[in-house]
Design an enzyme around this catalytic site. Structure first.
Site: not given
Length: 283
Positions: A2-3, A68, A273
């Site tokens: 979840p961002e 977040k 990433r």
DNA sequence: CTTATGACCTGATAGC
DNA sequence: TGCTATCAGGTCATAA
């Protein structure tokens, strides 16, 4: 994880908690509480993971998000910082219903109206951090975070980016620079702004930082409105999936064609990433 | 000081 | 079917 948009949707779907008294807290896995102290002895662990520190007996007064992170505050001042990590969920069950049965449901709070809410986190990269007051929580847990990405101002962003030569993609992922962006929304915001993820952060021109700040806000606002992105696990507190994954223009689209110019989207890791961008549209 | 790297976990999926 | 390798929305401590 979840961002920001996902955490904001969790927060909004939890608003029915406000005004409810927590009558019981069941802790099934105490190591999700202050997991950064995981190395402590079992005795110290038990002292950290008490119902009292998890708002037992309190009345929920506010749900506050920064980046977040989400804080659950009680009217008596106590607060808990919730971090969802990669796979964390906060789930709510209306009166008369149960949250589960579910695997990895680590903490369940029972409410005075017969409802309940719980913290679930299969991968356990997330956790719960209790604090005596919301101010303590901010001081201990949030002081190192940059400004919230949903309200980022260009002048502030410019200052925050001006002292690092890291690629802009990596700098934006750093929660100390700006709070709330992760791998999905950094990719989308950089595409929106037409900026290559490889550009050294300090070399962005003021006009580009302006576009970037606008892009970040635009993408996040749209994602919040769409309920966030569900790639696999994400659901809000009512268990509902997001819709914004259908609006991703670059994230997860490596090798496909750019929606703007048709050029094949490039994809390779930046800062460990996976990253996707358009070489033609993003300079 | 800034930046890079591996570690922390589970589960889904791809490939053999 | 079943095994192994790889990858995933994120931090955090430690090393360079």
């Amino acid at each position: 994880m979840p961002e920001l948009p996902e955490v904001e949707n969790v927060r909004r779907s939890l608003l029915p908690l406000v005004g409810r008294r927590i009558v019981d807290v069941r802790i099934d896995r105490s190591d999700v509480i202050e997991p950064t102290t995981r190395a402590r002895s079992p005795r110290a662990r038990a002292a950290v993971a008490t119902p009292d520190r998890l708002l037992a007996g309190g009345v929920v007064s506010r749900l506050v998000r920064h980046g977040k992170h989400m804080a659950i505050e009680a009217t008596d001042g106590r607060a808990v910082d919730v971090q969802l990590g990669m796979s964390g969920q906060v789930l709510i069950a209306p009166p008369g219903q149960q949250i589960g049965p579910l695997t990895h449901l680590h903490v369940v709070w029972s409410l005075d109206d017969g409802g309940s809410f719980g913290f679930r986190d299969p991968r356990r990269f997330g956790g719960l951090w209790p604090a005596a007051t919301f101010e303590d929580l901010q001081k201990v847990r949030w002081a190192g975070l940059g400004p919230d990405a949903l309200e980022i101002r260009a002048e502030v962003l410019r200052e925050r980016l001006s002292h690092t030569r890291r690629p802009i993609k990596v700098a934006l992922m750093d929660q100390g620079v700006i709070a709330g962006l992760g791998n999905i929304y950094v990719a989308e915001a950089l595409f929106d702004a037409g900026i290559s993820p490889l550009r050294p952060a300090e070399r962005l021109r003021p006009a580009e930082v302006l576009r970037l700040a606008e892009g970040i806000r635009r993408v996040l606002e749209a994602a919040v409105a769409a309920g966030g992105s569900t790639l696999r696990d994400y659901v809000n507190a009512r268990g509902e999936q997001g819709e914004f994954q259908g609006c991703h223009l670059v994230y997860g689209r490596g090798g496909q064609s750019c929606v703007r110019c048709g050029h094949t989207l490039r994809s390779r890791p930046i800062g460990q990433r996976a990253s996707v961008w358009c070489n033609k549209c993003q300079r």
